[in-house]
Scaffold this motif. Structure first.
Motif, PDB file in Angstrom:
ATOM      1  N   VAL B 115       0.841  -1.205   0.000  1.00 40.29           N
ATOM      2  CA  VAL B 115       0.000   0.000   0.000  1.00 40.29           C
ATOM      3  C   VAL B 115       0.871   1.248   0.000  1.00 40.29           C
ATOM      4  CG1 VAL B 115      -1.628   1.336   1.377  1.00 40.29           C
ATOM      5  CG2 VAL B 115      -1.970  -1.117   1.080  1.00 40.29           C
ATOM      6  N   LYS B 116       1.872   1.254   0.874  1.00 34.36           N
ATOM      7  CA  LYS B 116       2.773   2.404   0.974  1.00 34.36           C
ATOM      8  C   LYS B 116       3.534   2.599  -0.338  1.00 34.36           C
ATOM      9  CE  LYS B 116       4.961   5.527   3.469  1.00 34.36           C
ATOM     10  NZ  LYS B 116       4.511   6.815   3.294  1.00 34.36           N
ATOM     11  N   SER B 117       3.905   1.484  -0.982  1.00 32.24           N
ATOM     12  CA  SER B 117       4.616   1.584  -2.255  1.00 32.24           C
ATOM     13  C   SER B 117       3.777   2.300  -3.305  1.00 32.24           C
ATOM     14  CB  SER B 117       4.978   0.198  -2.782  1.00 32.24           C
ATOM     15  OG  SER B 117       5.741  -0.495  -1.852  1.00 32.24           O
ATOM     16  N   TRP B 118       2.508   1.904  -3.385  1.00 33.24           N
ATOM     17  CA  TRP B 118       1.644   2.549  -4.379  1.00 33.24           C
ATOM     18  C   TRP B 118       1.497   4.030  -4.085  1.00 33.24           C
ATOM     19  CZ3 TRP B 118       0.981   0.723  -8.876  1.00 33.24           C
ATOM     20  CH2 TRP B 118       0.950  -0.661  -9.090  1.00 33.24           C
ATOM     21  N   GLU B 119       1.396   4.379  -2.785  1.00 32.54           N
ATOM     22  CA  GLU B 119       1.309   5.792  -2.412  1.00 32.54           C
ATOM     23  C   GLU B 119       2.511   6.561  -2.938  1.00 32.54           C
ATOM     24  OE1 GLU B 119      -0.619   5.185   1.857  1.00 32.54           O
ATOM     25  OE2 GLU B 119       0.965   6.701   1.796  1.00 32.54           O
ATOM     26  N   LEU B 120       3.710   6.005  -2.644  1.00 31.40           N
ATOM     27  CA  LEU B 120       4.946   6.668  -3.056  1.00 31.40           C
ATOM     28  C   LEU B 120       5.014   6.822  -4.566  1.00 31.40           C
ATOM     29  CD1 LEU B 120       7.711   4.965  -0.926  1.00 31.40           C
ATOM     30  CD2 LEU B 120       7.130   7.379  -0.957  1.00 31.40           C
ATOM     31  N   THR B 145      12.740   5.720 -11.253  1.00 31.86           N
ATOM     32  CA  THR B 145      11.627   6.169 -10.416  1.00 31.86           C
ATOM     33  C   THR B 145      11.580   5.384  -9.115  1.00 31.86           C
ATOM     34  OG1 THR B 145      10.480   6.358 -12.525  1.00 31.86           O
ATOM     35  CG2 THR B 145       9.223   6.845 -10.559  1.00 31.86           C
ATOM     36  N   VAL B 146      11.822   4.071  -9.216  1.00 28.30           N
ATOM     37  CA  VAL B 146      11.830   3.256  -8.001  1.00 28.30           C
ATOM     38  C   VAL B 146      12.923   3.747  -7.053  1.00 28.30           C
ATOM     39  CG1 VAL B 146      12.246   0.945  -7.076  1.00 28.30           C
ATOM     40  CG2 VAL B 146      10.866   1.231  -9.136  1.00 28.30           C
ATOM     41  N   ALA B 147      14.102   4.020  -7.621  1.00 27.88           N
ATOM     42  CA  ALA B 147      15.208   4.483  -6.778  1.00 27.88           C
ATOM     43  C   ALA B 147      14.871   5.811  -6.110  1.00 27.88           C
ATOM     44  CB  ALA B 147      16.478   4.617  -7.616  1.00 27.88           C
ATOM     45  N   ILE B 148      14.209   6.689  -6.850  1.00 24.55           N
ATOM     46  CA  ILE B 148      13.833   7.980  -6.263  1.00 24.55           C
ATOM     47  C   ILE B 148      12.774   7.762  -5.180  1.00 24.55           C
ATOM     48  CG2 ILE B 148      12.768  10.213  -6.717  1.00 24.55           C
ATOM     49  CD1 ILE B 148      13.973  10.071  -9.522  1.00 24.55           C
ATOM     50  N   ALA B 149      11.778   6.928  -5.502  1.00 22.81           N
ATOM     51  CA  ALA B 149      10.715   6.674  -4.526  1.00 22.81           C
ATOM     52  C   ALA B 149      11.303   6.117  -3.233  1.00 22.81           C
ATOM     53  CB  ALA B 149       9.691   5.698  -5.114  1.00 22.81           C
ATOM     54  N   ARG B 150      12.338   5.272  -3.374  1.00 25.30           N
ATOM     55  CA  ARG B 150      12.929   4.680  -2.188  1.00 25.30           C
ATOM     56  C   ARG B 150      13.515   5.740  -1.261  1.00 25.30           C
ATOM     57  NH1 ARG B 150      17.162   0.011  -2.801  1.00 25.30           N
ATOM     58  NH2 ARG B 150      18.690   1.596  -3.317  1.00 25.30           N
ATOM     59  N   SER B 151      14.084   6.792  -1.853  1.00 23.08           N
ATOM     60  CA  SER B 151      14.726   7.808  -1.007  1.00 23.08           C
ATOM     61  C   SER B 151      13.693   8.583  -0.193  1.00 23.08           C
ATOM     62  CB  SER B 151      15.546   8.756  -1.876  1.00 23.08           C
ATOM     63  OG  SER B 151      14.671   9.560  -2.640  1.00 23.08           O
ATOM     64  N   LEU B 152      12.423   8.526  -0.606  1.00 27.06           N
ATOM     65  CA  LEU B 152      11.409   9.311   0.106  1.00 27.06           C
ATOM     66  C   LEU B 152      10.898   8.598   1.350  1.00 27.06           C
ATOM     67  CD1 LEU B 152       9.355  10.519  -2.961  1.00 27.06           C
ATOM     68  CD2 LEU B 152      11.223  11.659  -1.777  1.00 27.06           C
ATOM     69  N   LEU B 153      11.181   7.290   1.453  1.00 23.85           N
ATOM     70  CA  LEU B 153      10.708   6.531   2.611  1.00 23.85           C
ATOM     71  C   LEU B 153      11.466   6.945   3.859  1.00 23.85           C
ATOM     72  CD1 LEU B 153      10.288   2.765   1.739  1.00 23.85           C
ATOM     73  CD2 LEU B 153       8.637   4.273   2.801  1.00 23.85           C
ATOM     74  N   GLY B 154      10.809   6.874   4.975  1.00 19.18           N
ATOM     75  CA  GLY B 154      11.529   7.003   6.233  1.00 19.18           C
ATOM     76  C   GLY B 154      11.964   8.409   6.577  1.00 19.18           C
ATOM     77  N   GLU B 155      11.134   9.421   6.307  1.00 19.40           N
ATOM     78  CA  GLU B 155      11.340  10.781   6.806  1.00 19.40           C
ATOM     79  C   GLU B 155      12.774  11.279   6.699  1.00 19.40           C
ATOM     80  OE1 GLU B 155       8.620  12.582   7.982  1.00 19.40           O
ATOM     81  OE2 GLU B 155       7.607  10.845   7.137  1.00 19.40           O
ATOM     82  N   PRO B 156      13.349  11.349   5.503  1.00 12.74           N
ATOM     83  CA  PRO B 156      14.701  11.897   5.401  1.00 12.74           C
ATOM     84  C   PRO B 156      14.673  13.408   5.610  1.00 12.74           C
ATOM     85  CG  PRO B 156      13.817  11.515   3.228  1.00 12.74           C
ATOM     86  CD  PRO B 156      12.787  11.009   4.185  1.00 12.74           C
ATOM     87  N   ARG B 157      15.834  13.994   5.932  1.00 14.38           N
ATOM     88  CA  ARG B 157      15.920  15.453   6.067  1.00 14.38           C
ATOM     89  C   ARG B 157      16.724  16.070   4.935  1.00 14.38           C
ATOM     90  NH1 ARG B 157      17.880  17.132  11.533  1.00 14.38           N
ATOM     91  NH2 ARG B 157      17.303  19.136  10.644  1.00 14.38           N
ATOM     92  N   VAL B 158      17.624  15.258   4.385  1.00 15.09           N
ATOM     93  CA  VAL B 158      18.362  15.707   3.205  1.00 15.09           C
ATOM     94  C   VAL B 158      18.222  14.619   2.148  1.00 15.09           C
ATOM     95  CG1 VAL B 158      20.611  16.323   2.269  1.00 15.09           C
ATOM     96  CG2 VAL B 158      20.046  16.914   4.620  1.00 15.09           C
ATOM     97  N   ILE B 159      17.900  15.042   0.933  1.00 15.36           N
ATOM     98  CA  ILE B 159      17.819  14.056  -0.144  1.00 15.36           C
ATOM     99  C   ILE B 159      18.847  14.411  -1.205  1.00 15.36           C
ATOM    100  CG2 ILE B 159      16.383  13.169  -2.009  1.00 15.36           C
ATOM    101  CD1 ILE B 159      14.108  13.049  -0.256  1.00 15.36           C
ATOM    102  N   ILE B 160      19.634  13.407  -1.582  1.00 15.46           N
ATOM    103  CA  ILE B 160      20.666  13.619  -2.590  1.00 15.46           C
ATOM    104  C   ILE B 160      20.268  12.857  -3.846  1.00 15.46           C
ATOM    105  CG2 ILE B 160      23.115  13.444  -3.080  1.00 15.46           C
ATOM    106  CD1 ILE B 160      23.588  13.126  -0.093  1.00 15.46           C
ATOM    107  N   LEU B 161      20.212  13.539  -4.953  1.00 16.20           N
ATOM    108  CA  LEU B 161      19.805  12.898  -6.203  1.00 16.20           C
ATOM    109  C   LEU B 161      20.952  13.024  -7.200  1.00 16.20           C
ATOM    110  CD1 LEU B 161      16.569  14.917  -5.997  1.00 16.20           C
ATOM    111  CD2 LEU B 161      16.448  12.439  -6.068  1.00 16.20           C
ATOM    112  N   ASP B 162      21.591  11.889  -7.516  1.00 13.71           N
ATOM    113  CA  ASP B 162      22.716  11.904  -8.455  1.00 13.71           C
ATOM    114  C   ASP B 162      22.198  11.600  -9.856  1.00 13.71           C
ATOM    115  OD1 ASP B 162      25.140  11.875  -9.692  1.00 13.71           O
ATOM    116  OD2 ASP B 162      26.066  10.394  -8.368  1.00 13.71           O
ATOM    117  N   GLU B 163      22.136  12.607 -10.666  1.00 12.12           N
ATOM    118  CA  GLU B 163      21.598  12.508 -12.032  1.00 12.12           C
ATOM    119  C   GLU B 163      20.274  11.752 -12.053  1.00 12.12           C
ATOM    120  OE1 GLU B 163      24.309  11.947 -15.137  1.00 12.12           O
ATOM    121  OE2 GLU B 163      26.018  12.734 -14.029  1.00 12.12           O
ATOM    122  N   PRO B 164      19.266  12.299 -11.352  1.00 14.87           N
ATOM    123  CA  PRO B 164      18.013  11.556 -11.194  1.00 14.87           C
ATOM    124  C   PRO B 164      17.181  11.509 -12.460  1.00 14.87           C
ATOM    125  CG  PRO B 164      17.779  13.741 -10.268  1.00 14.87           C
ATOM    126  CD  PRO B 164      19.207  13.612 -10.694  1.00 14.87           C
TER     127      PRO B 164
END
Ligand SMILES: Nc1ncnc2c1ncn2[C@@H]1O[C@H](COP(=O)(O)OP(=O)(O)O)[C@@H](O)[C@H]1O
Ligand SMILES: [Mg+2]
Lengths: 414, 267
Positions: B115-120, B145-164
């Motif tokens: 369920v959470k995956s579909w939300e993301l 997209t999956v890799a980006i979605a993964r970074s959003l899990l778990g309340e991060p404070r800094v997100i680093i996107l390398d050539e997203p």
């Protein structure tokens, strides 16, 4: 009337998705994945049928309940060792020393229990504890020194064989008393007929209950779920299949407690691989160890755990083998034990390349190997034939594994 | 919020990073730009705990921190989308999203995770037909997209996107740029790496240029011109890009001349 479309589940919204509804849908998706190289246990089940047909036509005793009971009892020791092998194969490693460790463990139990008069449970705990240390040693060698498990366990193969010979001493053989709990468990203890039917029914019920629970929770979360009919069909098929097997074995001596023990271990490992975070981490390490590391998984602990489990299962298998023979001697765990345990896992469908496999492969694979051994013995062919044929079957299994891997790559299912 | 001082990292004989400084505030998008091999990914990996820096300090919320391994970075709240994605191809989309942080470690909550995956994925308007297939079956863009979605899990404070957005289509790229703006609005710090100047200028607040492993200028994205950036990235005002534009305009002039001459001759 017709404008009342059923609500589409969250995971079924993409229009490209092939709909897989009901029994027919389930069958269709199975065939699709088989063609794409996701063969699962299909080849080994076909293999078992072929083996059964051939040996039965050569010697009608082969499929007698008596012989099948023997095969089931003979399968357990190697099967338990093979379960441990599945663990290390899943992370893409190997343990070539399981045979030696099993022989060593059997020798430890014999020495402590028979010669020194220890309690048998204590003796077994010591043997399994030693195996735990052996597994951790392989883990340290791999993670600290980067020593491939192939090499470290090859060294272990020789070293632990040496220790086995050393502790068995001059006699070279220690007999376990026939009235001991270990030997009774491995030779004489059978489940009462009524209880065996109940256990089989419970297994089918458990499949239904977990499937139903999963289905209703997916429904509640508005996700698609397999149809209730398919679940009922599967559960009933399992029920009938298991009850038939149990009934047939009960025509002979029945279902050994040792067999129940093995089945329980298989289910336990299956649960651990598929339903726990640890199992996911194991699969992740086997699939892409760097990705696993970057996602924060403690890769070192995963390696430690699988090597420790593998060695401990080897020890348990070795104790069972010694109990079944009622003796621990210089040749325990030598010869083809090692290769059989590894071959069983691979024949059963666990990939040598890591990240793919199941606990059931140990069960199915060891049945193939023990069936071949039993069939050849019935034909009075000596072990040279057994080695050749088991080797051939292993080669076929590895070929299927490699082909399936290639096919998965080309069908995008790697 | 996050500040790096004097970060250096060598690989054998290569100085991948030399004395690099970087600051990210909450609610700020910092773009790191630089040529291939400038050390951008290496800097990202130092922050993510994949490589340990040889020297230099990292401070998070004003206190100095040690990022020895990836889980240390994750615990600090630094989530990273790596250039090579770092997905497990044999595992399903759901399992990859929850890699290393599965719900219910002793009895996986597979329904909850799905369920959470579909939300993301819906947040990213991802076009992924089903989340229960192995990642190996997905296209490059879907994997990203999956890799980006993964970074959003778990309340991060800094997100680093390398050539997203490297493997993404037009619409999906716009989605990711939107996402970056939403993350900024949620007061997260965002570090993005991209070769696409247009995208960088569109979403970044500040642009940090790396050249041959060193800081080579820092610009305010509202005021900097594309030419200045290129000059800083390549290290000269007279560079291959300016020469190319110069040559093209010169050619355009000369064709104008010749055609004018021809017109004159025709008369
Ligand atoms: N794991 C590594 N081992 C050796 N050299 C590396 C490694 N990773 C990066 N480098 C080197 O460091 C330099 C910077 O690379 P990188 O950070 O990937 O650049 P980019 O800015 O293109 O992302 C390059 O010269 C590269 O060859
Ligand atoms: Mg890079």
């Amino acid at each position: 009337m017709s404008d009342r479309q059923p609500a589409v589940a969250v995971d079924q919204t993409d229009e490209r998705l092939l709909q897989t509804r009901g029994v027919r849908g389930a069958l269709g998706s199975f065939l699709r994945s088989a063609r794409a190289g996701d063969v699962g246990p299909l080849p080994v089940i076909i293999g078992l049928l072929i083996i059964g047909t051939i040996f039965q036509s050569l010697n009608p005793i082969f499929l007698s309940s008596r012989n099948l009971v023997d095969i089931s009892m003979d399968s357990v020791a190697v099967g338990v060792i093979s379960l441990g092998i599945v663990c290390v194969l899943l992370v893409g490693e190997i343990d070539l020393s399981v045979g030696s460790v099993s022989g060593f463990a059997g020798a430890i139990v014999a020495v402590l229990f028979v010669r020194d008069g220890w309690n048998w449970i204590l003796a077994c705990l010591v043997a399994v504890g030693v195996a735990l240390l052996i597994g951790l040693l392989y883990g340290v060698l791999l993670t600290k020194f980067g020593m491939p498990s192939f090499v470290s366990s090859l060294a272990g193969l020789l070293a632990f064989l040496g220790l086995q010979l050393a502790i068995l001493g001059d006699q070279g053989s220690i007999n376990l008393p026939f009235d001991s709990a270990l030997v009774r468990f491995a030779q004489l203890d059978f489940v009462p007929a009524w209880l065996s039917y109940v256990l089989a029914a419970l297994a089918a019920l458990a499949l239904f209950a977990s499937g139903y629970d999963n289905m209703s929770r997916r429904r509640r979360a508005n996700l698609s779920s397999s149809s209730p009919q398919a679940l009922v069909v599967r559960s009933v098929a399992l029920l009938i299949g298991l009850e038939l097997v149990v009934w047939y074995l009960n025509q002979g001596r029945g279902v050994g407690w040792m067999v129940v023990f093995f089945a329980a271990l298989v289910l336990l490992f299956h649960y651990a691989f598929t339903r726990t975070g640890w199992g996911r981490s194991v699969m992740a390490v086997g699939g892409n160890v760097e990705a696993a590391r970057r996602s924060g998984i403690n890769v070192r602990n995963i390696y430690f755990s699988v090597f420790a489990l593998c060695s401990m299962m080897a020890a348990v298998g070795g104790i069972l083998a010694a109990s079944r023979l009622a003796s621990a001697n210089l040749s325990s765990g030598t010869g083809d034990v090692n290769l059989n345990a590894i071959a069983a896992a691979v024949i059963g469908g666990t990939s040598l390349f890591g990240g793919r496999g199941s606990a059931f492969s140990a069960l199915l694979g060891v049945l193939v190997i023990e069936s071949i051994a039993s069939g050849l013995t019935l034909l009075n062919l000596n072990s040279s034939y057994r080695f050749v044929i088991t080797g051939l079957v292993l080669a076929i299994a590895v070929a299927i594994d490699s082909l399936a891997r290639k096919s998965r790559a080309s069908h995008g299912r790697a | 919020m996050l500040s790096l001082r004097g970060i250096s990292k060598t690989f054998g004989a290569v100085n991948a990073l030399t004395d690099v400084d970087l600051d990210v505030e909450a609610g700020e998008v910092v773009a790191i730009v630089g040529d291939n091999g400038a050390g951008k990914s290496t800097l990202v990996k130092v922050l993510a705990g994949v490589h340990a820096a040889d020297s230099g300090t990292i401070a998070f919320d004003g206190t100095e921190v040690q990022i020895h391994d990836p889980s240390a970075a994750i615990h600090l709240g630094i989530a990273t989308v790596f250039q090579d994605l770092a997905l497990c191809e044999n595992l399903s989309v759901v399992d990859n999203l929850f890699l290393g942080r599965a719900l219910g470690p002793w009895r996986l909550d597979q329904v909850g995770m799905e369920v959470k995956s579909w939300e993301l994925l819906q947040q990213l308007a991802a076009k992924i037909p089903t989340v229960r297939v192995p990642v190996a079956t997905l296209s490059g863009g879907q994997r990203q997209t999956v890799a980006i979605a993964r970074s959003l899990l778990g309340e991060p404070r800094v997100i680093i996107l390398d050539e997203p957005t490297a493997a993404l289509g037009v619409a999906q790229t716009a989605e990711v740029l939107d996402l970056i703006e939403r993350l900024r609005a949620r007061n997260l710090g965002v570090i993005m790496i991209s070769h696409n100047m247009e995208n960088v200028l569109a979403v970044a607040d500040r642009i940090v240029v790396l050249r041959l492993g060193r800081n080579n200028g820092e610009f305010d994205a509202r005021t900097v011109s594309s030419e200045d950036l290129v000059a800083s990235i390549t290290g000269a005002t007279d560079n291959v890009v300016t020469r190319r534009t110069g040559r093209l305009s010169a050619e355009a002039d000369s064709t104008k001349d010749t055609s004018a001459r021809r017109e004159g001759e025709a008369k």
